[in-house]
Scaffold this motif. Structure first.
Motif, PDB file in Angstrom:
ATOM      1  N   PHE A  15     -12.924  -2.168  -5.544  1.00  0.00           N
ATOM      2  CA  PHE A  15     -13.325  -3.568  -5.730  1.00  0.00           C
ATOM      3  C   PHE A  15     -14.126  -3.760  -7.012  1.00  0.00           C
ATOM      4  O   PHE A  15     -14.822  -2.835  -7.444  1.00  0.00           O
ATOM      5  N   THR A  16     -14.092  -4.994  -7.516  1.00  0.00           N
ATOM      6  CA  THR A  16     -15.067  -5.363  -8.541  1.00  0.00           C
ATOM      7  C   THR A  16     -16.233  -6.036  -7.825  1.00  0.00           C
ATOM      8  O   THR A  16     -16.059  -6.661  -6.775  1.00  0.00           O
ATOM      9  N   SER A  17     -17.409  -5.869  -8.406  1.00  0.00           N
ATOM     10  CA  SER A  17     -18.592  -6.489  -7.794  1.00  0.00           C
ATOM     11  C   SER A  17     -19.566  -6.913  -8.884  1.00  0.00           C
ATOM     12  O   SER A  17     -19.750  -6.198  -9.875  1.00  0.00           O
ATOM     13  N   HIS A  18     -20.179  -8.070  -8.691  1.00  0.00           N
ATOM     14  CA  HIS A  18     -21.294  -8.417  -9.574  1.00  0.00           C
ATOM     15  C   HIS A  18     -22.432  -7.466  -9.270  1.00  0.00           C
ATOM     16  O   HIS A  18     -22.535  -6.921  -8.161  1.00  0.00           O
ATOM     17  N   CYS A  19     -23.292  -7.248 -10.259  1.00  0.00           N
ATOM     18  CA  CYS A  19     -24.437  -6.365  -9.986  1.00  0.00           C
ATOM     19  C   CYS A  19     -25.749  -7.141 -10.001  1.00  0.00           C
ATOM     20  O   CYS A  19     -26.823  -6.568  -9.808  1.00  0.00           O
TER      21      CYS A  19
ATOM     22  N   ILE B 232       0.836  -1.205   0.000  1.00  0.00           N
ATOM     23  CA  ILE B 232       0.000   0.000   0.000  1.00  0.00           C
ATOM     24  C   ILE B 232       0.882   1.270   0.000  1.00  0.00           C
ATOM     25  O   ILE B 232       0.624   2.211  -0.744  1.00  0.00           O
ATOM     26  N   CYS B 233       1.956   1.238   0.786  1.00  0.00           N
ATOM     27  CA  CYS B 233       2.912   2.368   0.763  1.00  0.00           C
ATOM     28  C   CYS B 233       3.507   2.528  -0.630  1.00  0.00           C
ATOM     29  O   CYS B 233       3.623   3.629  -1.162  1.00  0.00           O
ATOM     30  N   TYR B 234       3.864   1.414  -1.202  1.00  0.00           N
ATOM     31  CA  TYR B 234       4.470   1.394  -2.536  1.00  0.00           C
ATOM     32  C   TYR B 234       3.516   2.004  -3.567  1.00  0.00           C
ATOM     33  O   TYR B 234       3.912   2.763  -4.453  1.00  0.00           O
ATOM     34  N   SER B 235       2.205   1.681  -3.432  1.00  0.00           N
ATOM     35  CA  SER B 235       1.206   2.191  -4.389  1.00  0.00           C
ATOM     36  C   SER B 235       1.086   3.712  -4.280  1.00  0.00           C
ATOM     37  O   SER B 235       0.803   4.388  -5.264  1.00  0.00           O
ATOM     38  N   LYS B 236       1.287   4.231  -3.063  1.00  0.00           N
ATOM     39  CA  LYS B 236       1.220   5.689  -2.889  1.00  0.00           C
ATOM     40  C   LYS B 236       2.461   6.347  -3.480  1.00  0.00           C
ATOM     41  O   LYS B 236       2.376   7.359  -4.159  1.00  0.00           O
ATOM     42  N   LYS B 237       3.601   5.733  -3.199  1.00  0.00           N
ATOM     43  CA  LYS B 237       4.864   6.290  -3.701  1.00  0.00           C
ATOM     44  C   LYS B 237       4.906   6.281  -5.237  1.00  0.00           C
ATOM     45  O   LYS B 237       5.280   7.264  -5.856  1.00  0.00           O
ATOM     46  N   TYR B 238       4.521   5.164  -5.825  1.00  0.00           N
ATOM     47  CA  TYR B 238       4.612   5.030  -7.279  1.00  0.00           C
ATOM     48  C   TYR B 238       3.302   5.335  -7.992  1.00  0.00           C
ATOM     49  O   TYR B 238       3.179   5.146  -9.203  1.00  0.00           O
ATOM     50  N   GLU B 239       2.317   5.794  -7.230  1.00  0.00           N
ATOM     51  CA  GLU B 239       1.044   6.281  -7.761  1.00  0.00           C
ATOM     52  C   GLU B 239       0.322   5.291  -8.670  1.00  0.00           C
ATOM     53  O   GLU B 239       0.284   5.449  -9.886  1.00  0.00           O
ATOM     54  N   PHE B 240      -0.199   4.259  -8.046  1.00  0.00           N
ATOM     55  CA  PHE B 240      -1.163   3.403  -8.756  1.00  0.00           C
ATOM     56  C   PHE B 240      -2.247   3.000  -7.767  1.00  0.00           C
ATOM     57  O   PHE B 240      -2.005   2.943  -6.554  1.00  0.00           O
ATOM     58  N   ILE B 241      -3.429   2.769  -8.307  1.00  0.00           N
ATOM     59  CA  ILE B 241      -4.565   2.383  -7.468  1.00  0.00           C
ATOM     60  C   ILE B 241      -4.555   0.866  -7.302  1.00  0.00           C
ATOM     61  O   ILE B 241      -4.168   0.142  -8.233  1.00  0.00           O
ATOM     62  N   ILE B 242      -4.961   0.407  -6.126  1.00  0.00           N
ATOM     63  CA  ILE B 242      -5.051  -1.038  -5.918  1.00  0.00           C
ATOM     64  C   ILE B 242      -6.521  -1.447  -6.029  1.00  0.00           C
ATOM     65  O   ILE B 242      -7.379  -0.891  -5.337  1.00  0.00           O
ATOM     66  N   ILE B 243      -6.793  -2.399  -6.919  1.00  0.00           N
ATOM     67  CA  ILE B 243      -8.167  -2.897  -7.081  1.00  0.00           C
ATOM     68  C   ILE B 243      -8.189  -4.371  -6.686  1.00  0.00           C
ATOM     69  O   ILE B 243      -7.419  -5.173  -7.233  1.00  0.00           O
ATOM     70  N   GLU B 244      -9.007  -4.715  -5.732  1.00  0.00           N
ATOM     71  CA  GLU B 244      -9.178  -6.132  -5.403  1.00  0.00           C
ATOM     72  C   GLU B 244     -10.317  -6.672  -6.281  1.00  0.00           C
ATOM     73  O   GLU B 244     -11.444  -6.189  -6.223  1.00  0.00           O
ATOM     74  N   ASP B 245      -9.983  -7.658  -7.104  1.00  0.00           N
ATOM     75  CA  ASP B 245     -10.964  -8.234  -8.041  1.00  0.00           C
ATOM     76  C   ASP B 245     -11.832  -9.238  -7.271  1.00  0.00           C
ATOM     77  O   ASP B 245     -11.811 -10.441  -7.531  1.00  0.00           O
ATOM     78  N   ARG B 246     -12.609  -8.726  -6.342  1.00  0.00           N
ATOM     79  CA  ARG B 246     -13.317  -9.567  -5.370  1.00  0.00           C
ATOM     80  C   ARG B 246     -14.606 -10.168  -5.928  1.00  0.00           C
ATOM     81  O   ARG B 246     -15.125 -11.143  -5.407  1.00  0.00           O
TER      82      ARG B 246
END
Ligand code: 5IU
Length: 245
Positions: A100-104, A62-76
């Motif tokens: 997150f991803t979600s079914h609708c 999570i720190c790394y994602s802030k430093k290198y600027e990318f969003i984390i998406i959990e394909d849940r």
């Protein structure tokens, strides 16, 4: 990060590439991520198969994602009643994951029940062969209409997972899996369909094996970014209608 940040990030980093790092080995995961981080706007996880992503290691990511600027998406791919998916999402949010991803298919009430911090991409159709959404019964007209309706009415919804451009105003992000740069492989042996990356407004290419199984993942990620940069105006065009591209 909000949905607006997603757009700003694409603009700033000049990439619409979402790396789907379905890699089970910790060392390989971080090696490939470090190589590709400058070229991605988001990292898509399946936290149950990236089983090393817990405790300190998850915090480090999570720190790394802030430093290198990318969003984390959990394909849940949430698909439960409101109360259950609220609790499931809450646990992940506590760990610092908000997208997150979600079914609708669960409907409006269940989707509204997600914690307010959750940012959702609704699965409006799937890339795999024999999917109920497109191949068994064609549910796409209903799914796309409903997805749009949910986008307008449920604040947690910021986009879709789709092979189509579900235009909306204000604009949504469309995650598009089933992508390969060199379209010589059109399918895998387990029903996945592949298309070449094409640029349309708000569409982010979700790429897994084409990058992490490449001899040089960094080079391939760079190629995707190059393709984006070449045509980036198209990505930012304000949609004017509701046609599917
Ligand atoms: N994914 C799809 N298709 C879908 C949905 C999700 O491929 O319709 I919803 C996920 C599965 C995998 C990634 O994590 O996107 C694609 O990986 P490959 O590029 O390795 O096929």
């Amino acid at each position: 990060m909000s949905d607006l940040d997603f757009f700003n990030l694409v603009k700033k980093k000049e990439t619409n590439l979402v790396l789907s790092l379905d890699v089970t080995n910790k060392k390989d995961f971080f090696t490939i991520l470090k190589q590709c981080a400058p070229y991605i706007c988001a990292l898509k996880l399946h936290i149950e198969l990236n089983s090393f992503l817990k405790g300190k290691t998850l915090k480090k990511l999570i720190c790394y994602s802030k430093k290198y600027e990318f969003i984390i998406i959990e394909d849940r791919k949430f698909a439960d009643i409101g109360n259950t998916q609220h609790l499931q999402a809450q646990e992940l949010i506590k760990k610092g994951i908000t997208h997150f991803t979600s079914h609708c298919i669960t409907g409006k009430k269940a989707l509204e029940s997600f914690p307010s911090e959750a940012k959702l991409f609704l699965i409006s159709d799937m890339s795999c062969e024999d999917s109920f959404f497109s191949d068994i019964i064609d549910l796409r007209p209903i799914m796309h209409k409903k997805s749009k309706e949910y986008f307008y009415n449920i604040p947690q919804v910021i986009g879709f997972v789709s092979q189509y451009s579900i235009f909306t105003y204000p604009r949504s992000i469309i995650l598009r899996p089933g992508i390969r740069l060199h379209n010589t492989i059109k399918k895998d042996s387990k029903g996945q369909n592949y298309n070449k990356p094409t640029l349309s407004p708000g569409v982010c290419w979700v790429v897994g094996r084409d990058i992490y199984q490449a001899q040089n993942p960094q080079k391939v990620a760079q190629q995707y970014q190059k393709l984006f940069k070449k045509n980036k105006k198209k990505w930012f065009i304000k949609p004017t209608n509701t046609s599917y591209v």
